[in-house]
Design an enzyme around this catalytic site. Structure first.
Site, PDB file in Angstrom:
ATOM      1  N   SER A 157      45.399  38.013  36.650  1.00 52.18           N
ATOM      2  CA  SER A 157      46.617  37.774  35.861  1.00 52.18           C
ATOM      3  C   SER A 157      46.886  36.275  35.734  1.00 52.18           C
ATOM      4  CB  SER A 157      47.825  38.445  36.534  1.00 52.18           C
ATOM      5  OG  SER A 157      47.570  39.817  36.759  1.00 52.18           O
ATOM      6  N   ARG A 175      43.530  80.697  29.308  1.00 52.09           N
ATOM      7  CA  ARG A 175      43.701  81.109  30.705  1.00 52.09           C
ATOM      8  C   ARG A 175      44.849  82.111  30.837  1.00 52.09           C
ATOM      9  NH1 ARG A 175      41.510  81.548  35.804  1.00 52.09           N
ATOM     10  NH2 ARG A 175      43.012  81.060  37.428  1.00 52.09           N
ATOM     11  N   GLU A 184      43.340  43.755  30.364  1.00 55.96           N
ATOM     12  CA  GLU A 184      44.012  43.100  29.219  1.00 55.96           C
ATOM     13  C   GLU A 184      45.523  42.987  29.418  1.00 55.96           C
ATOM     14  OE1 GLU A 184      42.582  43.561  25.289  1.00 55.96           O
ATOM     15  OE2 GLU A 184      40.666  44.380  25.957  1.00 55.96           O
TER      16      GLU A 184
HETATM   17  C1  LIG Z   1      37.023  48.017  34.477  1.00 55.52           C
HETATM   18  C2  LIG Z   1      37.552  46.646  34.193  1.00 55.52           C
HETATM   19  C3  LIG Z   1      37.108  45.960  33.081  1.00 55.52           C
HETATM   20  C4  LIG Z   1      37.545  44.653  32.844  1.00 55.52           C
HETATM   21  N1  LIG Z   1      37.042  43.947  31.781  1.00 55.52           N
HETATM   22  C5  LIG Z   1      37.302  42.612  31.671  1.00 55.52           C
HETATM   23  C6  LIG Z   1      36.642  41.819  30.673  1.00 55.52           C
HETATM   24  O1  LIG Z   1      35.840  42.321  29.854  1.00 55.52           O
HETATM   25  N2  LIG Z   1      36.888  40.487  30.648  1.00 55.52           N
HETATM   26  C7  LIG Z   1      37.754  39.881  31.530  1.00 55.52           C
HETATM   27  O2  LIG Z   1      37.916  38.672  31.455  1.00 55.52           O
HETATM   28  N3  LIG Z   1      38.411  40.625  32.474  1.00 55.52           N
HETATM   29  C8  LIG Z   1      38.195  41.959  32.562  1.00 55.52           C
HETATM   30  N4  LIG Z   1      38.841  42.713  33.540  1.00 55.52           N
HETATM   31  C9  LIG Z   1      39.763  42.062  34.462  1.00 55.52           C
HETATM   32  C10 LIG Z   1      41.207  42.464  34.247  1.00 55.52           C
HETATM   33  O3  LIG Z   1      41.693  41.882  33.069  1.00 55.52           O
HETATM   34  C11 LIG Z   1      41.990  42.045  35.508  1.00 55.52           C
HETATM   35  O4  LIG Z   1      41.602  42.926  36.536  1.00 55.52           O
HETATM   36  C12 LIG Z   1      43.478  42.095  35.274  1.00 55.52           C
HETATM   37  O5  LIG Z   1      43.868  41.052  34.419  1.00 55.52           O
HETATM   38  C13 LIG Z   1      44.283  41.974  36.574  1.00 55.52           C
HETATM   39  O6  LIG Z   1      43.840  40.914  37.354  1.00 55.52           O
HETATM   40  P1  LIG Z   1      43.517  41.168  38.909  1.00 55.52           P
HETATM   41  O7  LIG Z   1      42.628  42.333  38.993  1.00 55.52           O
HETATM   42  O8  LIG Z   1      43.053  39.897  39.506  1.00 55.52           O
HETATM   43  O9  LIG Z   1      44.890  41.585  39.547  1.00 55.52           O
HETATM   44  P2  LIG Z   1      46.042  40.568  40.097  1.00 55.52           P
HETATM   45  O10 LIG Z   1      46.361  39.568  39.051  1.00 55.52           O
HETATM   46  O11 LIG Z   1      45.635  40.076  41.448  1.00 55.52           O
HETATM   47  O12 LIG Z   1      47.237  41.578  40.239  1.00 55.52           O
HETATM   48  C14 LIG Z   1      47.414  42.447  41.365  1.00 55.52           C
HETATM   49  C15 LIG Z   1      48.780  43.126  41.218  1.00 55.52           C
HETATM   50  O13 LIG Z   1      49.818  42.137  41.178  1.00 55.52           O
HETATM   51  C16 LIG Z   1      50.547  42.262  39.974  1.00 55.52           C
HETATM   52  N5  LIG Z   1      50.917  40.946  39.470  1.00 55.52           N
HETATM   53  C17 LIG Z   1      50.136  39.840  39.319  1.00 55.52           C
HETATM   54  N6  LIG Z   1      50.822  38.839  38.766  1.00 55.52           N
HETATM   55  C18 LIG Z   1      52.080  39.303  38.550  1.00 55.52           C
HETATM   56  C19 LIG Z   1      53.267  38.756  37.994  1.00 55.52           C
HETATM   57  N7  LIG Z   1      53.305  37.508  37.519  1.00 55.52           N
HETATM   58  N8  LIG Z   1      54.365  39.543  37.924  1.00 55.52           N
HETATM   59  C20 LIG Z   1      54.348  40.826  38.378  1.00 55.52           C
HETATM   60  N9  LIG Z   1      53.257  41.395  38.920  1.00 55.52           N
HETATM   61  C21 LIG Z   1      52.131  40.660  38.990  1.00 55.52           C
HETATM   62  C22 LIG Z   1      49.610  42.970  39.002  1.00 55.52           C
HETATM   63  O14 LIG Z   1      50.309  43.600  37.953  1.00 55.52           O
HETATM   64  C23 LIG Z   1      48.885  43.924  39.923  1.00 55.52           C
HETATM   65  O15 LIG Z   1      49.660  45.072  40.118  1.00 55.52           O
HETATM   66  C24 LIG Z   1      38.465  44.036  33.739  1.00 55.52           C
HETATM   67  C25 LIG Z   1      38.951  44.769  34.839  1.00 55.52           C
HETATM   68  C26 LIG Z   1      38.508  46.036  35.077  1.00 55.52           C
HETATM   69  C27 LIG Z   1      39.007  46.780  36.289  1.00 55.52           C
END
Ligand SMILES: Cc1cc2nc3c(=O)[nH]c(=O)nc-3n(C[C@H](O)[C@H](O)[C@H](O)COP(=O)(O)OP(=O)(O)OC[C@H]3O[C@@H](n4cnc5c(N)ncnc54)[C@H](O)[C@@H]3O)c2cc1C
Length: 381
Positions: free
Chosen positions: A132, A269, A364
């Protein structure tokens, strides 16, 4: 306000729907089980023009408006959530980066093969420590003569291990926060220093490889930068806004699949000598599921409409994606419930829809981050 689809939009729905029913639905469980990139299906989609739906014909695309593109992606996702991600990452993210920010030379060289489907695209923004919080990325790009040297890594990149063209974000000025991010066209087969570390084992979204990438002194010609140095962050946000409409479409498609399957089951069903659909409890579930699907669809088309009119659509795309994501998970959950014990097994696709739907709330822009975006806009208005 006109809720009627145009003749072209109806044609697209019919064409993609027929392809999905004939070619995707029969193998969707296999794609889910094997979790391998479904190259044959992707080739068939390329032949049908489904890998360049929103791009002009001069760049090899189908020249469709955003409603038609969303409809196409909704239908594809109705068949397979993994296939939906393959097309969305390829088109809305990689393709749109090139279309919106590429030079004419870059478009003809790299967008055209993507739109025609001879190349596959990926969008590499996220990192292990920067999901994020995009500006905290640590991948760097340093100018060296007429090349940039990229070091670092990316995580969770859809299509990342199979892509021919990747739009990649790196910091050209690590001290400048989000203004120090730039984007590059990377060609994994041509550029030394590009390494696929592996792919994730995931809950759902099977068939779309989600890759971890590493860059060791990855050398990219300077003319493969998209736009100017420092423009990458804004480019990423704009691209993700458009992308959210198609993740809403993926949500609607999966929810529709879950609803259709649950409806069939409710009619077939029997318990207590009657179809379970005749119990008010089940009928009301189906009513709520359908109402949510229809509402999500309207939000999706409202966001597409504003994008087509070139009106600000940040809030509208975020609302469409947020709502359709949660609806897809809720509808898929009720789909399992309607199937009872069978819904918890792999005898029916209900559980696949649930696993595929969950992802919509994460990539996204997570639902929490989208609520921040929407809340900010509400407070500003
Ligand atoms: C199957 C899959 C495909 C993907 N494909 C791509 C891709 O093609 N290209 C690419 O670049 N990325 C891709 N991603 C990455 C995806 O965009 C990120 O996983 C997503 O943006 C969340 O980031 P993070 O996993 O680091 O979670 P974090 O940012 O660490 O978030 C963890 C939790 O904290 C919350 N949080 C974080 N910041 C805040 C805030 N400011 N306010 C409130 N809550 C917050 C989040 O909502 C979440 O619940 C993919 C992810 C998956 C799982």
């Amino acid at each position: 306000m006109d809720f009627t689809l145009s003749a072209e939009q109806r044609q697209i729905r019919e064409m993609v729907s027929t392809f999905v029913d004939e070619e995707v639905v029969p193998v969707a469980s296999e794609v889910d089980h094997d979790d391998e990139f479904p190259a044959d299906l992707v080739d068939e989609m390329a032949e049908l023009g489904l890998l360049g739906m929103p791009f002009p014909e001069e760049y090899g695309g189908a020249g469709l408006d955003y409603h038609s593109y969303a409809i196409g992606l909704e239908e594809i996702s109705r068949g397979s959530g993994g296939l939906g991600t393959i097309v969305a990452a390829h088109t809305s993210l990689a393709g749109n980066m090139l279309y919106e920010f590429g030079s004419e030379d870059q478009k003809s060289e790299y967008l055209t093969p993507l739109a025609e489907g001879s190349d596959i695209g990926a969008f590499a923004l996220s990192e292990a420590g920067a999901g994020s919080d995009v500006p905290s990325m640590t991948t760097t790009a340093r100018k060296d003569g007429d090349e940039y040297v990229i070091d670092g890594g990316k995580l969770w990149i859809s299509n990342g291990s199979v892509a021919d063209t990747i739009t990649l974000f790196a910091k050209t000025d690590p001290e400048a926060g989000n203004k120090g991010i730039s984007s590059f066209i990377v060609r994994p087969d041509e550029d030394d220093g590009f390494v696929v570390e592996g792919t994730e084992e995931k809950l759902g979204d099977k068939g779309c490889p989600t890759a971890e990438l590493r860059f060791d002194d990855l050398r990219v010609p300077a003319d493969r930068m998209l736009g100017e140095e420092g423009e990458g962050f804004v480019q990423a946000l704009k691209t993700l806004n458009g992308g959210r409409i198609t993740i809403a479409a993926r949500g609607v498609g999966i929810a529709r699949a879950a609803l259709e399957e649950a409806t069939d089951y409710a009619n077939e069903r029997e318990q207590f000598d009657q179809p379970i659909g005749e119990f008010q409890a089940i009928k009301h579930k189906l009513a709520d599921m359908d109402t949510k699907v229809q509402a999500a669809k309207l939000l999706m088309h409202r966001a597409a409409d504003r994008k087509i009119r070139d009106e600000d659509f940040i809030k509208h795309a975020a609302q469409a994606k947020l709502y359709a994501s949660e609806v897809s998970r809720e509808v898929a959950n009720e789909g399992i419930q309607i199937h009872g014990g069978y819904g918890y097994t792999k005898d029916f696709p209900a559980e696949r829809f649930y696993r595929d739907a969950k992802l919509n709330e994460i990539y996204e822009g997570t639902s929490e981050v989208l609520r921040n975006t929407i809340g900010d806009q509400v407070l500003e208005s």
